[in-house]
Design an enzyme around this catalytic site. Sequence first.
Site, PDB file in Angstrom:
ATOM      1  CD  GLU A 199      -0.164  -1.484   7.789  1.00  0.00           C
ATOM      2  OE1 GLU A 199      -0.580  -0.692   8.476  1.00  0.00           O
ATOM      3  OE2 GLU A 199       0.456  -0.770   7.062  1.00  0.00           O
TER       4      GLU A 199
ATOM      5  CD  GLU B 233       7.572  -0.346   7.893  1.00  0.00           C
ATOM      6  OE1 GLU B 233       7.408   0.777   7.293  1.00  0.00           O
ATOM      7  OE2 GLU B 233       6.545  -0.553   7.721  1.00  0.00           O
TER       8      GLU B 233
ATOM      9  CG  ASP C 185       0.307  -3.667   2.366  1.00  0.00           C
ATOM     10  OD1 ASP C 185       0.024  -4.817   2.887  1.00  0.00           O
ATOM     11  OD2 ASP C 185       1.068  -3.478   2.366  1.00  0.00           O
TER      12      ASP C 185
ATOM     13  CE  LYS D 275       2.510  -5.499   4.268  1.00  0.00           C
ATOM     14  NZ  LYS D 275       1.844  -5.221   5.171  1.00  0.00           N
TER      15      LYS D 275
ATOM     16  CG  ASP E 204      -0.091  -0.009   2.588  1.00  0.00           C
ATOM     17  OD1 ASP E 204       0.714   0.105   2.618  1.00  0.00           O
ATOM     18  OD2 ASP E 204      -1.055   0.078   3.448  1.00  0.00           O
ATOM     19  CB  SER E 205       4.498   1.533   0.248  1.00  0.00           C
ATOM     20  OG  SER E 205       4.667   0.494  -0.707  1.00  0.00           O
TER      21      SER E 205
END
Length: 269
Positions: free
Chosen positions: A113, A179, A81, A111, A42-43
Amino acid sequence: MVTVRSIRAKAGSEPITMLTAYDAPTSSVVDEAGIDVILVGDSMGNTALGYDSTLPVTVEDVVSRTAAVARAADDALVVADMPFLSVGVDEASSVEHCGRMLKEADADAVKLESGPHTVELTEHLVRLGIPVMAHLGLTPQRVREVGYGRQGTDRDDAREILDLAKAHADAGAFSLVLEHVPANLAKQVTAAIDVPTIGIGAGPDCDGQVLVVDDVVGMSDRTPPFAAQFGDVKSEMERAVGAYRDAVEAGEFPAEEHSHVEDDLDELY
């Protein structure tokens, strides 16, 4: 081909390499370089879509970008993500959104978070056949709450990350991204769970490393302190675009070899 099973088997043995990609050309380069895992992060919000955070990224954005990456990747494991509020609001919607990444975008895994709210969800997704990569430490989707600073820097927060890592491994996550946490915390997490850890700003003792591809190739305006630049693609692009502009303005492009003349079309009138 890299599989979820082969990534999980690398815990404590062979280093895992992971990079982001958001389009087919970049995916092809990353895949051909032999990178194990491509994360459609999502970056993309910051790097590809022009936002100042990851929060505006939608499920549709990730589906579209993941499909492009998957079409160009022959060997790497492709991980989608899950964007802000696509999971965790309610179980049915969470499952639907994650399922779309496999059904429509051809991702190999998703993925999340992670936090206390994703332990049961991880277990449920894995039961349904949706492999899950967990993510602890700095979770950018919580930027409004925690900012971008290093996480797990006091004993209570560090213990929470360690406990959540164990809980997600027990729930069936096949790997865990750590992270921007202290290296000694990441080392303890890596030793405490039987699935591989993949670090970003988490020191050298994780089972693998991940970076944003724009940072690696020199396309980022600002590189985070835990990243490293391994190339200077931006300067080369600036040189090429400037050379194109100059050639057009000087009348040097297109040259004769760039044009086709059809003899029968002379003197139409």
